[in-house]
Write an enzyme that holds these catalytic residues in place. Structure first.
Site, mmCIF file in Angstrom:
data_model
loop_
_atom_site.group_PDB
_atom_site.id
_atom_site.type_symbol
_atom_site.label_atom_id
_atom_site.label_comp_id
_atom_site.label_asym_id
_atom_site.label_seq_id
_atom_site.Cartn_x
_atom_site.Cartn_y
_atom_site.Cartn_z
ATOM 1 C CB CYS A 145 -0.918 0.024 1.213
ATOM 2 S SG CYS A 145 -1.982 1.502 1.220
ATOM 3 C CB CYS A 197 -1.767 4.620 4.518
ATOM 4 S SG CYS A 197 -3.144 3.696 3.795
ATOM 5 C CB SER A 198 0.053 0.481 6.380
ATOM 6 O OG SER A 198 -0.738 1.028 7.410
ATOM 7 C CB CYS A 199 -4.707 -0.361 2.531
ATOM 8 S SG CYS A 199 -5.372 1.308 2.619
#
Length: 149
Positions: free
Chosen positions: A53, A56-58
Site C-alpha cells: 500500500c 499508507c498501510s492498507c
C-alpha cells in the site's frame, strides 16, 4: 488467511470462486469482509505477486491479522514498487528473471491477498497440514511456501 489458502489448494471450485470474488468466497468459510473488496491474485510458475500500500498501510487485517511493522514502513512501501526483486531478495525470496513479478497496490476500498503457489510434494495433505505452510508473508507475496525438511 491460511485456512483460505488451504481450502483453495484443496478445492478447485472454491479456488475459482475465490479468484472470481474473494469477499464472497471468504463468506463461505465464515469470514465476513466488511466495507472493502478482497482481490485474490494467484502465484503461478510464470507469475509471482507481491502486495503493498504505497499511500499508507492498507492491509487485509480481517484475513491476516495486524500488519507487520515492515509492511507499514516508508522504505518497504516505496522500494517494493521501484525494485521489487531486490526487496524480495532481502526477505530471502529470489524470483527468477524469467518469472513475471507483479506489484499490487492496496487502497482503502480494495485489499489484495496472494494465493501462494502450492509446493510440490503436498499432494494428499489435509487442509490442516496445508494451512501450516501458508504464512502471512506468503499471502503478502514476500515469501513462497516451503516444506520444512
Amino acid at each position: 488467511g491460511a485456512r483460505i489458502v488451504a481450502r483453495a489448494w484443496s478445492d478447485p471450485g472454491f479456488k475459482q470462486r475465490l479468484l472470481d470474488d474473494g469477499r464472497s468466497a471468504c463468506a463461505e468459510l465464515g469470514i465476513e469482509i466488511m466495507e472493502t473488496n478482497l482481490v485474490v491474485v494467484e502465484n503461478t510458475p510464470a507469475v509471482h505477486n507481491v502486495v503493498v500500500c504505497t499511500l499508507c498501510s492498507c492491509y487485509p487485517v480481517y484475513v491476516l491479522g495486524r500488519p507487520p511493522d515492515w509492511y507499514k514502513s516508508a522504505a518497504y512501501r516505496s522500494r517494493v514498487v521501484r525494485e521489487p526483486r531486490a526487496v524480495l531478495a532481502e526477505f530471502g525470496t529470489a524470483i527468477a528473471p524469467a518469472r513475471e513479478l507483479r506489484v499490487h497496490d492496496s487502497t482503502a476500498d480494495m485489499r489484495y491477498l496472494v494465493l501462494p503457489l502450492r509446493p510440490a510434494g503436498t499432494d494428499g495433505w489435509t487442509e490442516a497440514e496445508l494451512a501450516k505452510i501458508a504464512t502471512r508473508d506468503t499471502m503478502v507475496g514476500v515469501a513462497e511456501c516451503r516444506i520444512s525438511s
